[in-house]
Design a protein around this motif. Structure first.
Motif, short mmCIF file in Angstrom:
data_model
loop_
_atom_site.label_atom_id
_atom_site.label_comp_id
_atom_site.label_asym_id
_atom_site.label_seq_id
_atom_site.Cartn_x
_atom_site.Cartn_y
_atom_site.Cartn_z
N PHE A 1 -8.54 3.93 -2.43
CA PHE A 1 -7.72 2.83 -2.95
C PHE A 1 -7.86 2.70 -4.46
O PHE A 1 -6.87 2.60 -5.19
N ARG B 1 0.71 0.86 0.15
CA ARG B 1 -0.10 0.77 -1.06
C ARG B 1 0.26 -0.46 -1.88
O ARG B 1 -0.61 -1.13 -2.42
N THR C 1 -9.11 8.05 8.54
CA THR C 1 -9.20 7.74 7.11
C THR C 1 -9.21 9.01 6.26
O THR C 1 -8.58 9.07 5.21
N ARG D 1 -8.68 -4.48 6.11
CA ARG D 1 -9.56 -5.40 5.38
C ARG D 1 -8.83 -6.05 4.21
O ARG D 1 -9.00 -7.23 3.93
N ARG D 2 -8.02 -5.27 3.51
CA ARG D 2 -7.32 -5.78 2.34
C ARG D 2 -6.04 -6.52 2.70
O ARG D 2 -5.56 -7.35 1.93
N ASP E 1 -6.92 -2.64 15.06
CA ASP E 1 -7.04 -3.36 13.79
C ASP E 1 -6.13 -4.58 13.77
O ASP E 1 -6.50 -5.65 13.27
N ASP F 1 -4.85 -0.80 4.89
CA ASP F 1 -6.28 -1.08 5.04
C ASP F 1 -6.37 -2.49 5.58
O ASP F 1 -6.08 -3.46 4.86
N ARG G 1 -17.03 4.86 6.18
CA ARG G 1 -15.55 4.81 6.25
C ARG G 1 -15.00 3.81 5.26
O ARG G 1 -14.01 4.07 4.57
N PHE G 2 -15.62 2.65 5.17
CA PHE G 2 -15.18 1.64 4.21
C PHE G 2 -15.31 2.16 2.78
O PHE G 2 -14.45 1.92 1.92
N ALA H 1 -12.49 4.60 2.12
CA ALA H 1 -11.22 3.88 1.96
C ALA H 1 -11.16 3.19 0.60
O ALA H 1 -10.12 3.19 -0.07
N ASP H 2 -12.27 2.59 0.18
CA ASP H 2 -12.30 1.91 -1.12
C ASP H 2 -12.12 2.90 -2.26
O ASP H 2 -11.43 2.62 -3.25
N SER I 1 -1.24 -3.79 -0.74
CA SER I 1 -2.64 -4.04 -1.08
C SER I 1 -2.82 -4.64 -2.47
O SER I 1 -3.89 -5.16 -2.77
#
Length: 250
Positions: free
Chosen positions: A46, A83, A15, A115-116, A147, A113, A38-39, A42-43, A86
């Motif tokens: 973003f 990008r 990351t 998660r997104r 992932d 990402d 890490r989250f 990343a947020d 997302s």
């Protein structure tokens, strides 16, 4: 440092875009804290980039998916594609992704990402997911493979594990983000593949990765692993049994 913390440091280094040994000073931080940090990173990254992208995404709503896919495929800007994925409206993003070449999707996947973009990955056709997973394994991109396996459907996971070898599955399991994802992945892996994972641990000295897998297994899955160990040749079987007994006594 625990096995779980080691996995999180590898993912955090990715990351941040730095070599993992640059983060050795974080070795004693609990895995859950590393994951949360890490989250947060990343947020932050973003949000710092998403303002202009959202304006582009709003404009892209009126552009048919085939045209967007043609433009994206022609310029092959994997970072921009990741990008945009997302911030695009979900169904539109999926429609575009389904039209892109598999090799390009494999370039984009490490930049997403998860998660997104879980919805995007999960809604791709199973044969596309399998093909992307195969390319990620060929490139030894274990982080992205882990992932990917965590967010796809059960049917897609079964199809993917059928074509991946034990080494790839072992690395993917090691880099699963939490015990729930790990348990689900192992539950979908056949006994033949579990035996391949054991063999990979023995032949390539991947016991650290394998031990973290054992730590996340519930009793039914552990019983499956024991049964898989019994299928190995004697020299590998004895070591596998010792590792299982050491981590999770009967």
């Amino acid at each position: 440092m625990t096995d779980a913390a080691g996995a999180q440091l590898i993912k955090l280094a990715r990351t941040l875009g730095v070599p993992v040994d640059r983060l050795d000073y974080l070795a004693d931080v609990p895995a859950t804290d590393l994951r949360e940090f890490r989250f947060q990173v990343a947020d932050l990254l973003f949000e710092s980039q998403s303002g202009g992208l959202r304006k582009v995404a709003a404009a892209a709503k009126v552009i048919p998916a085939p045209i967007i896919a043609k433009l994206v495929g022609r310029h092959r800007n994997a970072l921009l594609a990741a990008r945009m994925a997302s911030v695009l409206e979900p169904s539109h993003a999926v429609d575009v992704a389904k039209r892109l070449p598999v090799d390009f999707l494999a370039e984009v996947a490490p930049l997403l990402d998860a998660r997104r973009c879980a919805y995007l990955i999960a809604d791709l056709p199973t044969d596309t997911i399998v093909a992307v997973g195969t390319l990620l394994a060929r490139h030894q991109d274990w982080i992205t493979l882990g992932d990917l396996m965590a967010v796809i459907s059960d049917d897609a996971a079964r199809a993917a594990q059928a074509v991946l070898d034990g080494t790839a599955l072992l690395h993917a399991a090691y880099l699963a983000d939490d015990a729930e994802h790990l348990t689900r992945l192992i539950a979908l892996v056949s006994e033949v593949k579990l035996a391949e994972m054991l063999r990979a641990a023995a032949e390539h000295d991947l016991w650290d990765e394998y031990r973290s897998t054992l730590d996340g297994l519930p009793d039914p899955a552990l019983a499956t692993v024991r049964a898989a160990a019994d299928q190995l040749p004697p020299d590998l079987r004895d070591r596998a049994r010792a590792e299982i007994a050491d981590r999770r006594p009967t």
